[in-house]
Design an enzyme around this catalytic site. Sequence first.
Site, short mmCIF file in Angstrom:
data_model
loop_
_atom_site.label_atom_id
_atom_site.label_comp_id
_atom_site.label_asym_id
_atom_site.label_seq_id
_atom_site.Cartn_x
_atom_site.Cartn_y
_atom_site.Cartn_z
N ASP A 6 3.63 42.30 59.57
CA ASP A 6 3.10 43.64 59.82
C ASP A 6 4.31 44.52 60.16
OD1 ASP A 6 1.35 45.80 60.39
OD2 ASP A 6 1.26 45.26 62.51
N SER A 7 4.06 45.81 60.30
CA SER A 7 5.16 46.69 60.71
C SER A 7 5.54 46.45 62.18
CB SER A 7 4.73 48.15 60.54
OG SER A 7 3.63 48.41 61.40
N TYR A 38 4.76 52.01 59.12
CA TYR A 38 4.57 52.02 57.67
C TYR A 38 3.71 53.21 57.23
CZ TYR A 38 6.45 47.27 56.77
OH TYR A 38 7.25 46.16 56.60
N CYS A 69 -1.46 43.87 57.55
CA CYS A 69 -1.24 45.31 57.66
C CYS A 69 -2.05 45.99 56.56
CB CYS A 69 0.26 45.58 57.46
SG CYS A 69 0.67 47.33 57.34
N THR A 71 -1.88 49.10 55.65
CA THR A 71 -1.05 50.02 54.87
C THR A 71 -0.30 49.25 53.78
OG1 THR A 71 -0.77 51.29 56.91
CG2 THR A 71 0.64 51.86 55.05
N GLU A 147 1.99 50.69 69.88
CA GLU A 147 3.21 49.88 70.07
C GLU A 147 3.88 50.24 71.38
OE1 GLU A 147 5.58 47.98 67.81
OE2 GLU A 147 3.78 47.48 66.67
N CYS A 176 -6.76 49.60 60.46
CA CYS A 176 -5.33 49.37 60.70
C CYS A 176 -5.28 48.21 61.69
CB CYS A 176 -4.68 50.62 61.30
SG CYS A 176 -3.02 50.35 62.01
N THR A 177 -4.40 47.25 61.45
CA THR A 177 -4.41 46.04 62.28
C THR A 177 -3.92 46.29 63.71
OG1 THR A 177 -2.26 45.44 61.32
CG2 THR A 177 -4.23 44.41 60.37
N HIS A 178 -3.33 47.46 63.97
CA HIS A 178 -2.98 47.78 65.36
C HIS A 178 -4.23 48.13 66.19
CE1 HIS A 178 1.19 48.02 64.01
NE2 HIS A 178 1.57 48.18 65.26
N1 DGL Z 1 -0.64 47.77 61.29
C1 DGL Z 1 -0.49 48.62 60.19
C2 DGL Z 1 -1.72 48.83 59.36
O1 DGL Z 1 -2.58 47.99 59.42
C3 DGL Z 1 0.66 49.54 60.09
C4 DGL Z 1 0.63 50.76 60.91
C5 DGL Z 1 1.92 51.52 60.76
O2 DGL Z 1 2.99 50.90 60.83
O3 DGL Z 1 1.85 52.74 60.53
O4 DGL Z 1 -1.85 49.78 58.65
#
Ligand code: DGL
Length: 264
Positions: A6-7, A38, A69, A71, A147, A176-178
Amino acid sequence: MIGVFDSGIGGLALLSHIRAQLPDTPILYLADQAYAPYGDLTHDRVVERSRVISQWLQAQGCTLVVVACNTATALAIEALRTFCAIPIVGVEPGIKPAALQSLSQRIGILATENTVASTRYLLLLERFLPDVEILSQGCAGLADAIEQQSEDLDQRLLRYCQPLIDWGVDQIVLGCTHYPLVKERIALLVGPQVTIVDTSGAIALEVKRRYPQLLTGPHGDTSIALYTTGSAVRFDSSVRAYPRLAWLQDLASTELTLPALAKL
Ligand code: DGL
């Protein structure tokens, strides 16, 4: 071994589910923090980072890569499948379960701006329209705020959720996985009338389904190794900030300085 990337720390929430499904499988995790978020990168840069990382994971002995991720999945998974010889599992916003559960037939989706603008995402929406109405909310800066545990995180969450609530959604899909890292905070902000949809568990089951036939390497290795292309200190402190990741807190991350991952 399974490779996950992931990012940043978002993919660790998914890694937790994968670990629950495959407790004896070694996992290599890479957070590409030097290039995060990302959501702000160009399409080509997301493809390039995803390619470099997947090839590195494969070179380390991974026999399956999880693009943890949304994205990177939206922008790069098709290209990745042409570059990489091993199976690639991606993630996708859980529109299907949300559509099945929705009584109001109005669904809200939170994702990065790159995800909601992607062709793959728009094609996904088309499969559900016009049976349900969908409001896509690009959340600039939200993954970064998670983050960094920004002080204004709740304000940001409210700013992005409020238009969805005002529009009458009864499902909010975490695209988004965050975002699962702050799922409980989102639930508190939007109230009990809205269901928060997180497909991490379903994706982990898919990883389990795809992985067993691919077992290679010495038996008995059940390790998890965490790498970051950014600062290990920052990575470890982000991990410590989230109770959901408490089980990973004793694993110090390693900064990755491989030439192959040098800035492009
Ligand atoms: N965790 C990411 C996603 O699922 C990336 C978010 C990011 O880096 O902008 O999209």
